[in-house]
Design a protein around this motif. Structure first.
Motif, PDB file in Angstrom:
ATOM      1  N   UNK A 109       0.849  -1.195   0.000  1.00  0.00           N
ATOM      2  CA  UNK A 109       0.000   0.000   0.000  1.00  0.00           C
ATOM      3  C   UNK A 109       0.882   1.242   0.000  1.00  0.00           C
ATOM      4  N   UNK A 110       0.693   2.185  -0.930  1.00  0.00           N
ATOM      5  CA  UNK A 110       1.510   3.390  -0.974  1.00  0.00           C
ATOM      6  C   UNK A 110       1.418   4.172   0.321  1.00  0.00           C
ATOM      7  N   UNK A 111       2.516   4.868   0.664  1.00  0.00           N
ATOM      8  CA  UNK A 111       2.534   5.618   1.914  1.00  0.00           C
ATOM      9  C   UNK A 111       1.391   6.627   1.991  1.00  0.00           C
ATOM     10  N   UNK A 112       1.053   7.250   0.834  1.00  0.00           N
ATOM     11  CA  UNK A 112       0.003   8.265   0.836  1.00  0.00           C
ATOM     12  C   UNK A 112      -1.354   7.681   1.199  1.00  0.00           C
ATOM     13  N   UNK A 113      -1.529   6.370   1.014  1.00  0.00           N
ATOM     14  CA  UNK A 113      -2.818   5.752   1.283  1.00  0.00           C
ATOM     15  C   UNK A 113      -2.908   5.192   2.697  1.00  0.00           C
ATOM     16  N   UNK A 114      -1.851   5.323   3.503  1.00  0.00           N
ATOM     17  CA  UNK A 114      -1.851   4.780   4.846  1.00  0.00           C
ATOM     18  C   UNK A 114      -2.882   5.488   5.720  1.00  0.00           C
ATOM     19  N   UNK A 153      -1.500   4.173  11.146  1.00  0.00           N
ATOM     20  CA  UNK A 153      -0.444   3.273  10.660  1.00  0.00           C
ATOM     21  C   UNK A 153       0.907   3.657  11.256  1.00  0.00           C
ATOM     22  N   UNK A 154       1.624   2.639  11.804  1.00  0.00           N
ATOM     23  CA  UNK A 154       2.935   2.858  12.416  1.00  0.00           C
ATOM     24  C   UNK A 154       4.001   2.360  11.436  1.00  0.00           C
ATOM     25  N   UNK A 155       4.635   3.270  10.752  1.00  0.00           N
ATOM     26  CA  UNK A 155       5.579   2.909   9.706  1.00  0.00           C
ATOM     27  C   UNK A 155       6.797   2.164  10.268  1.00  0.00           C
ATOM     28  N   UNK A 156       7.238   2.569  11.447  1.00  0.00           N
ATOM     29  CA  UNK A 156       8.421   1.911  12.015  1.00  0.00           C
ATOM     30  C   UNK A 156       8.132   0.446  12.332  1.00  0.00           C
TER      31      UNK A 156
END
Length: 271
Positions: free
Chosen positions: A1-6, A10-13
């Motif tokens: 899933x693209x970052x813009x759609x998170x 959402x916890x990226x780390x």
């Protein structure tokens, strides 16, 4: 899933930490810091922080240069697997078996003097009787039943043969207690059962036992085939190895589950 759609939560780390764990596989059992960073598209500094954190938690071991996962990572999946019943555990393996062989596959357990289908992946309809989860057959007439019966104690086998209704369903049905006893001994020795057109004309079936982590036979998996398309030799040569591979996969999953829950016929019937 693209970052813009998170989503905002959402916890990226956390995603990156899981990516570091998934970077290790059969082809990459040990990796350097640079290899992990490249595989996960991370900077070396970020990869180092994740790896050292996982090492502090006991999920990664390092000698200072190479990193590798430890057996503790199995804990991450144990809670899920421990809550599964035997049919749920087997389902994925049955689906893979059916896909590889293009034949139906089923998991059965012994309930009284019958075998009960507790999981099934159908492909072709080759039996006159419709088979669904919950279908029952006398154990002595089926390959799955014979595989399970063969691994009971001799005294219990004698008791079951004494009360079995040994009536012929086809011209090939074994109706002699002596012949059935000999067949069960042969099944026990060879580790699988083939029933050739005894339950229904034109139907051959091969089955293998499923053992829990204590080595007890708790179920059986079978592949039924049309006799006109599959000789006994092809069943042994082509289907049996695939069947044994699927059973080995189920048993591997069972070894890290609660055996009492997974093997319970009640949990199987009330899944």
């Amino acid at each position: 899933m693209p970052a813009a759609a998170r989503e905002p939560h959402f916890v990226r780390s956390f995603e990156r930490g899981l990516a570091v764990i998934r970077a290790f596989d059969a082809d990459n059992v040990e990796m350097t810091l640079s290899q992990v960073a490249r595989s996960c598209d991370l900077t070396r500094a970020a990869a180092r922080r994740f790896l050292l954190t996982l090492a502090d938690l006991g999920y990664v071991h390092t000698d200072g240069r190479l990193f590798r996962l430890t057996p503790r990572v199995l804990e991450l999946g144990y809670a899920y697997l421990a809550g599964l019943t035997l049919p749920q555990i087997a389902q994925r393996h049955l689906e893979q078996l059916a896909d590889r062989t293009q034949e139906s596959s089923s998991l059965c357990v012994l309930d009284g003097d019958d075998v009960v289908y507790v999981a099934r992946v159908p492909t072709r309809r080759i039996m006159a009787a419709a088979i669904t989860v919950g279908t029952r057959f006398p154990a002595h007439l089926t390959s799955v039943g014979r595989v399970i019966l063969a691994h009971l104690g001799d005294e219990e086998i004698e008791q079951r043969l004494a009360r079995a209704e040994l009536r012929p369903l086809t011209a090939r049905t074994l109706t002699s207690p002596t012949l059935l006893r000999d067949e069960l001994r042969r099944v026990r020795r060879q580790g699988y059962a083939i029933v050739d057109q005894e339950l229904e004309e034109g139907l051959r079936s091969v089955a293998a036992p499923v053992r829990d982590r204590d080595g007890a036979v708790v179920a059986a998996v079978n592949i039924p085939v049309h006799a006109g398309r599959n000789s006994l030799d092809s069943v042994r040569r082509e289907l049996l190895p695939q069947l044994l591979t699927a059973v080995a996969g189920i048993e591997a999953d069972l070894r890290i589950t609660d055996p009492a829950r997974a093997a319970s016929p009640d949990s199987a019937r009330h899944r």
